[in-house]
Design a protein around this motif. Structure first.
Motif, PDB file in Angstrom:
ATOM      1  N   VAL A   1       0.165  13.805   1.096  1.00 22.03           N
ATOM      2  CA  VAL A   1      -1.133  13.366   0.549  1.00 22.03           C
ATOM      3  C   VAL A   1      -2.094  13.005   1.674  1.00 22.03           C
ATOM      4  CG1 VAL A   1      -2.270  11.537  -0.777  1.00 22.03           C
ATOM      5  CG2 VAL A   1      -0.177  12.589  -1.648  1.00 22.03           C
ATOM      6  N   LEU A   2      -1.595  12.337   2.706  1.00 24.24           N
ATOM      7  CA  LEU A   2      -2.469  11.918   3.809  1.00 24.24           C
ATOM      8  C   LEU A   2      -2.925  13.114   4.648  1.00 24.24           C
ATOM      9  CD1 LEU A   2      -0.729   8.626   4.977  1.00 24.24           C
ATOM     10  CD2 LEU A   2      -2.833   8.885   3.674  1.00 24.24           C
ATOM     11  N   LEU A   3      -2.023  14.059   4.894  1.00 22.87           N
ATOM     12  CA  LEU A   3      -2.417  15.244   5.666  1.00 22.87           C
ATOM     13  C   LEU A   3      -3.444  16.070   4.891  1.00 22.87           C
ATOM     14  CD1 LEU A   3       1.072  16.252   7.105  1.00 22.87           C
ATOM     15  CD2 LEU A   3      -0.807  15.150   8.331  1.00 22.87           C
ATOM     16  N   LYS A   4      -3.271  16.174   3.588  1.00 31.02           N
ATOM     17  CA  LYS A   4      -4.254  16.881   2.762  1.00 31.02           C
ATOM     18  C   LYS A   4      -5.594  16.141   2.773  1.00 31.02           C
ATOM     19  CE  LYS A   4      -0.786  18.889  -0.336  1.00 31.02           C
ATOM     20  NZ  LYS A   4      -0.186  18.852  -1.698  1.00 31.02           N
ATOM     21  N   THR A   5      -5.529  14.811   2.728  1.00 30.10           N
ATOM     22  CA  THR A   5      -6.757  14.011   2.768  1.00 30.10           C
ATOM     23  C   THR A   5      -7.484  14.210   4.091  1.00 30.10           C
ATOM     24  OG1 THR A   5      -5.785  12.352   1.294  1.00 30.10           O
ATOM     25  CG2 THR A   5      -7.717  11.677   2.574  1.00 30.10           C
TER      26      THR A   5
ATOM     27  N   PRO B   1       0.834  -1.212   0.000  1.00 34.25           N
ATOM     28  CA  PRO B   1       0.000   0.000   0.000  1.00 34.25           C
ATOM     29  C   PRO B   1       0.864   1.255   0.000  1.00 34.25           C
ATOM     30  CG  PRO B   1      -0.631  -1.512   1.777  1.00 34.25           C
ATOM     31  CD  PRO B   1       0.682  -1.985   1.241  1.00 34.25           C
ATOM     32  N   ASN B   2       0.338   2.337  -0.561  1.00 32.57           N
ATOM     33  CA  ASN B   2       1.029   3.622  -0.481  1.00 32.57           C
ATOM     34  C   ASN B   2       0.088   4.669   0.093  1.00 32.57           C
ATOM     35  OD1 ASN B   2      -0.694   4.208  -2.595  1.00 32.57           O
ATOM     36  ND2 ASN B   2       0.900   4.816  -4.027  1.00 32.57           N
ATOM     37  N   GLU B   3       0.489   5.932   0.044  1.00 33.87           N
ATOM     38  CA  GLU B   3      -0.318   6.989   0.659  1.00 33.87           C
ATOM     39  C   GLU B   3      -1.692   7.136  -0.004  1.00 33.87           C
ATOM     40  OE1 GLU B   3       2.356   8.612  -2.480  1.00 33.87           O
ATOM     41  OE2 GLU B   3       2.662   7.414  -0.662  1.00 33.87           O
ATOM     42  N   LEU B   4      -1.790   6.828  -1.302  1.00 35.29           N
ATOM     43  CA  LEU B   4      -3.091   6.923  -1.984  1.00 35.29           C
ATOM     44  C   LEU B   4      -4.044   5.828  -1.494  1.00 35.29           C
ATOM     45  CD1 LEU B   4      -1.942   7.733  -5.643  1.00 35.29           C
ATOM     46  CD2 LEU B   4      -2.729   9.312  -3.872  1.00 35.29           C
ATOM     47  N   THR B   5      -3.470   4.674  -1.146  1.00 31.54           N
ATOM     48  CA  THR B   5      -4.271   3.576  -0.593  1.00 31.54           C
ATOM     49  C   THR B   5      -4.907   4.018   0.721  1.00 31.54           C
ATOM     50  OG1 THR B   5      -2.534   2.111  -1.460  1.00 31.54           O
ATOM     51  CG2 THR B   5      -4.201   1.124  -0.013  1.00 31.54           C
ATOM     52  N   TYR B   6      -4.093   4.566   1.618  1.00 29.14           N
ATOM     53  CA  TYR B   6      -4.601   5.015   2.911  1.00 29.14           C
ATOM     54  C   TYR B   6      -5.546   6.203   2.756  1.00 29.14           C
ATOM     55  CZ  TYR B   6      -0.844   2.059   4.751  1.00 29.14           C
ATOM     56  OH  TYR B   6      -0.035   0.999   5.039  1.00 29.14           O
ATOM     57  N   SER B   7      -5.292   7.027   1.755  1.00 27.02           N
ATOM     58  CA  SER B   7      -6.176   8.167   1.495  1.00 27.02           C
ATOM     59  C   SER B   7      -7.585   7.686   1.152  1.00 27.02           C
ATOM     60  CB  SER B   7      -5.614   9.007   0.341  1.00 27.02           C
ATOM     61  OG  SER B   7      -6.490  10.039  -0.011  1.00 27.02           O
ATOM     62  N   SER B   8      -7.674   6.645   0.323  1.00 28.98           N
ATOM     63  CA  SER B   8      -8.990   6.098  -0.044  1.00 28.98           C
ATOM     64  C   SER B   8      -9.703   5.515   1.165  1.00 28.98           C
ATOM     65  CB  SER B   8      -8.827   5.021  -1.123  1.00 28.98           C
ATOM     66  OG  SER B   8      -8.474   5.605  -2.350  1.00 28.98           O
TER      67      SER B   8
END
Length: 819
Positions: free
Chosen positions: A595-599, A557-564
């Motif tokens: 990316v996660l902080l923005k999410t 997983p990457n940051e986009l995975t956790y963002s979703s």
């Protein structure tokens, strides 16, 4: 439908396509009948057809080896003469003369038989047999014809020899390998495959060089599944792969996005066969890490390479930099640059482009621009990739003016845009709803003698999906296939995202199933596309299952995975889970990526959690990351909803000073704030600003202004905006009509409210439960419960399709709220 996610997301083995032997033909795309498409799409298709009537050629990738080898690299396009006229000293003088005759512009194919007969006679021995020296001349002639781009003539020479019984001895695998390699470079992969197939049928003993040539030909033309299939067939035939074969297949695995464990299994198989990796192998393995953002694995390969005694070169460092760039790891990328400088390996334009990409992807655009200035200062001229990377970075951040400044600087520097540049501009204008400007860019592609590529089509799919234009998504996909483009992994990933953004979850999952059926191996992007689709539906349980499958070894997983996953929790109203996951990010259990902080700003704003939204925004800035337009819009939205005008102005000033271009979401948030305030007329002024800037308002824009006027009893102005909405081509929805129904009911104008319901039914908009709640509630608020019950009992006369469940709930509502 979400149960379909239980299907394995990654195939256990390299996907088969069709049997290699026999009857191996290239499948052509059969155009499907055209479907009705919108005027915008018709214009797009018309322009596409005017750009080029030819089917686009696949992009060719040629593999190079950093280690000089004594024998000719199979499938490698190498000029042995270093730019000089063709010369092969192993050919006889007569053989060179024959070659000159064949490459003469006046040569006619009708003379081939005569020339070849003379060549045969020249090499007959005293007993009348063909001597071995014919092989050297034949090999030289075939290579020479390939050098002079006369592939068809080379094939004719080969077939002429092949059809003569007295010349069979000179046709060995070296000649076959050269012919297959030549066909591959000319894009004739099907012809190369057919040739090898026929030779196999005739009992010709194919060796590793012939097979490796075909594998390379398939790989160089993007036909990766066929390359894997040839490799499998080769092993089944008992032909042992060489180091070159393994290197080509490793490169293919990387291009296919094969799981890392499959790639490592292939390397172990190679080592088990007694073949040690070379520097090319290690460089290829590092490159394989790009697609899945496997920066840790890339670093392990890098360290193993040095332990194995290989000195990393420019290719190695640039590949490692690219991995860090794709992984959004700018700090690690800078460490690589410092190591290069320390060992005396000067950076190149490729080096700086990878560094700039790392910073731009992470939203650190000031640092990216600083690197561009630095490369200029040391004498490295920015190229089209430098400028395009920066343009894309500013576009993603919502700084359109700065993006266009980069574009103008690029042109002023005499750097010609490529199709990647145009794709970035199409994305920028499309995402802002500026479809007229988007079409101008499409026109400019033709003017610059470029042709749309697969990314252009994928970008259009993403743009229309982003704007909820599902008919355009379907139309573009059909036209893409009609134009001769074969859907690839990125296309399927884009379609999944596009349909889910349009609210067509079933279609998104159908695309995923079609992707598996097509034998396309899903990768990290595929997982993330599926997770994003689940997140939009708030399907957090299924999202957690997918994440568990990924962490169990299928895909990192990457940051986009956790963002979703955060979006899934927010949309599924699982606030406690969302906040618990946020704490894992803040505490560092999960790296607090930009990316996660923005999410977190987005999901907290969406959940109307002011304190948590502000905390995420402060953490973002404290970590040294710059907010983008989406993050700022989320702040604007929550402040606007709470009528915090001073805070809203603060965000707007920041956007203006930082060069951000307001998006439609920005304007919609402002209209929402004004529509609920005493200054409600300002919402229409904002609507006019949108139109003046050439942007297209959406249903949210018009519904907000209609609400502003209805809320203040200005039905006439609301009706005017309603007419304007319809005239602009936007179909009013339930929210539009419910606003009018609620306004009339609040003014005791129940006849008019019912007329609105009749009108919406007549125009194909189905009333929902909120439509009737408005009428029933206002009857009751005015103390007219009996009339409310009468309305419910006669509801079928107004709406024959109203479910009995809704009627029952309306009656229960009266009992509960007005006993």
């Amino acid at each position: 439908m979400a149960d379909k996610i239980a299907l394995p997301l990654l195939l256990p083995n390299p996907p088969p396509s069709r049997p290699f032997f026999p009857n191996h033909h290239h499948n052509s795309i059969i155009p499907s009948p055209p479907t009705p498409i919108t005027p915008l799409l018709q214009e797009l298709v018309h322009n596409q057809n005017s750009i080029s009537a030819d089917s686009p050629q696949p992009h060719k990738t040629h593999l190079t080896s950093p280690i000089p080898r004594t024998r000719t690299r199979i499938g490698r396009s190498r000029d042995a003469n270093r730019g000089k006229p063709w010369s092969d000293h192993r050919m006889s003088p007569q053989g060179r003369q024959f070659l000159r005759s064949l490459i003469d512009p006046e040569f006619s194919s009708s003379k081939l038989n005569e020339i070849m007969l003379k060549l045969i006679e020249l090499h007959r021995d005293e007993l009348g047999s063909v001597s071995d020296s014919l092989f050297l001349d034949l090999l030289g002639i075939v290579k020479g014809l390939g050098f002079y781009k006369k592939c068809d003539l080379a094939l004719s020479v080969f077939e002429w020899i092949r059809n003569r019984e007295d010349c069979q001895s000179v046709l060995n695998s070296s000649v076959v390998a050269v012919i297959i390699s030549m066909l591959g470079k000319d894009g004739q992969v099907s012809a190369a495959t057919s040739l090898l197939n026929n030779l196999h049928k005739e009992g010709f003993e194919l060796d590793v060089y012939a097979y490796t040539s075909l594998i390379t030909a398939c790989a160089g033309n993007g036909r990766y599944r066929e390359a894997v299939m040839v490799f499998t067939k080769m092993e089944e035939e008992g032909c042992r792969p060489t180091l070159i074969t393994y290197n080509v297949i490793l490169n293919v695995y990387g291009k296919m996005g094969m799981p890392w464990n499959k790639i490592i299994a292939l390397v172990e198989s190679m080592k088990g066969a007694g073949i040690a990796p070379d520097s090319y192998t290690y460089n290829t393995l590092i490159s394989c890490c790009r697609r899945g953002a496997l920066y840790e694995e890339a670093n392990e390969v890098f360290e193993e390479m040095k332990l194995a005694g290989f000195m990393p070169d420019k290719v190695t460092y640039n590949a490692l930099l690219d991995v860090y760039g794709k992984s959004r790891r700018p700090k690690e990328a800078m460490e690589v640059l410092r190591e290069m400088e320390r060992i005396g390996c000067p950076p190149s334009v490729v080096t700086y482009n990878s560094l700039i990409s790392a910073y731009a992807r992470d939203g650190l655009l000031e640092e990216a621009m600083r690197l561009k200035r630095q490369m200029v200062e040391i004498g490295i001229k920015p190229d089209v990739f430098t400028f395009t990377t920066l343009l894309s970075g500013f576009e993603k951040a919502g700084k359109d003016e700065l993006a266009m400044k980069v574009f103008e600087e690029m042109r002023n520097a005499g750097c010609k845009p490529n199709i990647c540049t145009f794709n970035a501009l199409i994305k920028m204008h499309g995402n802002r709803g500026n479809f007229a400007d988007m079409m101008k860019i499409f026109e400019e592609i033709k003017a610059c003698q470029c042709s749309p590529d697969i990314v252009t089509w994928n970008t259009l799919l993403a743009v229309f999906g982003q704007n909820g234009m599902d008919s355009e998504v379907s139309g573009v996909f059909k036209e893409m296939k009609r134009a001769g483009f074969v859907p690839e992994r990125d296309t399927f990933n884009t379609l999944i995202s596009a349909y889910s953004r349009c609210g067509s979850f079933d279609q998104a999952m159908a695309v995923y199933e079609r992707m598996l059926e097509a034998g396309v191996t899903p990768d990290l992007s595929s997982y993330n596309a599926v997770l994003a689709a689940l997140a939009r539906g708030g399907l957090y349980t299924q999202s957690e299952k997918v994440l568990a499958e990924m962490t169990n070894g299928r895909c990192k997983p990457n940051e986009l995975t956790y963002s979703s996953l955060l979006h899934a929790y927010a949309n599924g109203k699982q606030i406690e889970r969302m906040l618990a996951f946020a704490e894992e990010i803040y505490s560092g259990v999960i790296k607090p990526h930009a990316v996660l902080l923005k999410t977190l700003v987005l999901v907290c704003s969406k959940s109307d959690l002011l304190t948590e939204t502000e905390r995420a925004f402060l953490e973002l800035k404290k970590s040294g990351f710059s907010p983008d337009i989406t993050t700022l819009n989320a702040m604007l939205s929550i402040y606007g909803r709470r009528q915090m005008v001073a805070k809203t102005d603060e965000i707007l000033n920041f956007m203006n000073e930082s060069g951000f271009t307001p998006s439609l979401t920005t304007y919609n948030s402002l209209m929402y704030m004004y529509s609920r305030s005493e200054n409600f007329e300002r919402s229409e002024q904002v609507l006019r600003e949108i139109l003046e800037k050439g942007m297209k308002p959406d249903s949210i824009s018009y519904n907000t202004v209609i609400f502003a006027y209805c809320r203040n009893g200005r039905i006439k102005e609301a009706s005017r905006i309603f007419s304007e909405m319809r005239d602009s081509g936007i179909v009013p929805d339930e929210i539009t009509y419910n606003t009018f129904v609620a306004s009339y009911a609040a003014d005791s104008m129940f006849v008019e409210a019912v007329d609105v319901v009749r009108y919406m039914i007549k125009h194909g908009c189905k009333p929902n439960e909120n439509t009737y709640n408005c009428i029933v509630d206002w009857y009751c608020k005015l103390g007219r419960q009996d009339e409310a019950k009468m309305f419910i009992s006669n509801l079928e006369n107004l709406d024959p399709h109203v479910p009995n469940e809704i009627k029952s709930r309306l009656l229960e509502r009266i009992k509960r709220k007005w006993p």
